[in-house]
Design a protein around this motif. Structure first.
Motif, PDB file in Angstrom:
ATOM      1  N   GLU A 148      -5.682 -27.703 129.877  1.00  0.00           N
ATOM      2  CA  GLU A 148      -6.784 -26.834 130.291  1.00  0.00           C
ATOM      3  C   GLU A 148      -6.349 -25.780 131.306  1.00  0.00           C
ATOM      4  O   GLU A 148      -7.147 -24.947 131.703  1.00  0.00           O
ATOM      5  CB  GLU A 148      -7.904 -27.679 130.900  1.00  0.00           C
ATOM      6  CG  GLU A 148      -8.519 -28.667 129.927  1.00  0.00           C
ATOM      7  CD  GLU A 148      -9.484 -29.598 130.619  1.00  0.00           C
ATOM      8  OE1 GLU A 148      -9.012 -30.489 131.365  1.00  0.00           O
ATOM      9  OE2 GLU A 148     -10.691 -29.441 130.434  1.00  0.00           O
ATOM     10  N   GLY A 161      -9.191 -25.653 134.094  1.00  0.00           N
ATOM     11  CA  GLY A 161     -10.496 -25.975 133.532  1.00  0.00           C
ATOM     12  C   GLY A 161     -10.898 -27.413 133.785  1.00  0.00           C
ATOM     13  O   GLY A 161     -10.055 -28.307 133.890  1.00  0.00           O
ATOM     14  N   GLY A 189     -13.187 -27.152 128.843  1.00  0.00           N
ATOM     15  CA  GLY A 189     -12.514 -26.825 130.098  1.00  0.00           C
ATOM     16  C   GLY A 189     -11.501 -25.724 129.894  1.00  0.00           C
ATOM     17  O   GLY A 189     -11.359 -24.819 130.719  1.00  0.00           O
ATOM     18  N   ALA A 240     -13.281 -22.359 129.693  1.00  0.00           N
ATOM     19  CA  ALA A 240     -13.670 -21.804 130.982  1.00  0.00           C
ATOM     20  C   ALA A 240     -12.463 -21.199 131.707  1.00  0.00           C
ATOM     21  O   ALA A 240     -12.550 -20.102 132.273  1.00  0.00           O
ATOM     22  CB  ALA A 240     -14.319 -22.886 131.847  1.00  0.00           C
ATOM     23  N   SER A 241     -11.342 -21.898 131.706  1.00  0.00           N
ATOM     24  CA  SER A 241     -10.159 -21.370 132.386  1.00  0.00           C
ATOM     25  C   SER A 241      -9.606 -20.141 131.654  1.00  0.00           C
ATOM     26  O   SER A 241      -9.137 -19.202 132.287  1.00  0.00           O
ATOM     27  CB  SER A 241      -9.077 -22.454 132.503  1.00  0.00           C
ATOM     28  OG  SER A 241      -8.711 -22.964 131.238  1.00  0.00           O
ATOM     29  N   THR A 295     -14.310 -24.217 136.109  1.00  0.00           N
ATOM     30  CA  THR A 295     -12.876 -24.046 136.291  1.00  0.00           C
ATOM     31  C   THR A 295     -12.576 -23.706 137.741  1.00  0.00           C
ATOM     32  O   THR A 295     -13.428 -23.167 138.453  1.00  0.00           O
ATOM     33  CB  THR A 295     -12.325 -22.923 135.378  1.00  0.00           C
ATOM     34  OG1 THR A 295     -10.902 -22.844 135.515  1.00  0.00           O
ATOM     35  CG2 THR A 295     -12.915 -21.565 135.738  1.00  0.00           C
TER      36      THR A 295
END
Length: 303
Positions: free
Chosen positions: A25, A49, A56, A59-60, A115
């Motif tokens: 992530e 994330g 995750g 998001a990152s 994140t």
């Protein structure tokens, strides 16, 4: 005539999912360039994330892509304008925008998304850090002095700061991954901003918690000193640090970035005075921000 290109930076990067994770992530970014006036600048960012799933990583990835777009579209202009205070302000605004975008996506999906994000900007002779979460930035000075420049926004780190837990215990505590601040929160996060001066051959290390949770700060400092003395280049150092973390059976994703200015141009007296003035303004703003937070908490205690 043969064209020559000045090399301003030495750099390295390494990442791994860790021995016990299916997903990685972590997302990272290195960017180097020059302004229209020829001023060199560099940036390093890591986002980690949350959630242990592909969400995750989403998001990152979003966070790093938004940072990349900002570096492309705004950083060269800010470097040209020599606007250190604007650099910090726009960096903070960028983080808040990313927080809103991830938060809105989480509401729409009816899911938890989040994140961490840590951004290091080097605009000679000043470093600027914008940070939320528990990734870290370490600085090794040319004289061998090494220290951490960021503050973890985690439950375990807060216990250490309050004297309720040792730093050694915090690295293995079951709640060490519980974050108090991240991007994607329903409320606006408390964003950590720090600026200072750096010189040529200062080595910056940016890491995700899958690496630094394995080591104490003095251990990280010792490794960096020894690796530098070994004559390795930045990429070889990055690979070696990753290999050492994997040998300790890290359970988390591991990411690290190394960035070192190989030289700095002379800074005029006028610009040096301007830099110190802007750093003083940033310091005063941070102190006012800290005071306002303390005041709000104090008032809430009487309600």
């Amino acid at each position: 005539m043969k064209k020559t290109i000045a090399v301003h930076w030495r750099y390295g990067a390494a990442t791994h999912s860790g021995w016990f994770r299916t997903w990685n992530e972590d997302r990272s970014l290195l960017r180097m360039g020059t302004s229209r006036e020829g001023k060199p600048y560099a940036a390093a960012a890591i986002a980690d994330g949350m959630g242990g799933t592909a969400d995750g990583g989403w998001a990152s990835e979003l966070a790093v892509q938004r940072v990349k777009a900002w570096l492309d579209n705004r950083l060269p202009q800010l470097v040209s304008a020599d606007a250190l205070t604007a650099l910090a302000q726009e960096g903070e605004a960028l983080f808040r925008s990313i927080n809103r975008e991830i938060r809105d996506a989480a509401i729409q999906r009816n899911d938890a998304l989040g994140t961490t994000l840590t951004l290091l900007l080097l605009v000679e002779p000043v470093y600027t850090i914008v940070h939320v979460g528990d990734c870290r930035i370490y600085r090794l000075k040319p004289n061998g002095q090494c220290g951490r420049l960021t503050r973890d926004h985690s439950w375990a780190a807060e216990q250490v700061r309050r004297g309720r837990m040792s730093a050694k215990r915090a690295r293995t505590h079951p709640k060490r991954h519980v974050l108090l601040q991240s991007l994607g929160m329903r409320k606006d996060p408390d964003i950590y901003i720090r600026s200072g001066l750096y010189s040529a051959h200062t080595l910056f290390l940016v890491t995700s918690d899958g690496f630094h949770n394995l080591y104490s700060d003095p251990s990280v400092a010792s490794m960096l000193r020894k690796l530098r003395q070994s004559g390795m280049d930045a990429q070889e150092m990055s690979d070696e640090l990753l290999s050492r973390a994997l040998s300790k059976k890290s359970e988390d994703n591991i990411s690290l970035l190394l960035l070192e200015p190989s030289g700095t141009a002379p800074v005029s007296v006028r610009r040096r005075v301007n830099v110190h003035f802007q750093l003083s303004i940033l310091f005063l703003k941070r102190m006012l921000g800290v005071f306002s937070v303390i005041l709000r908490k104090w008032k809430s205690g009487f309600q």
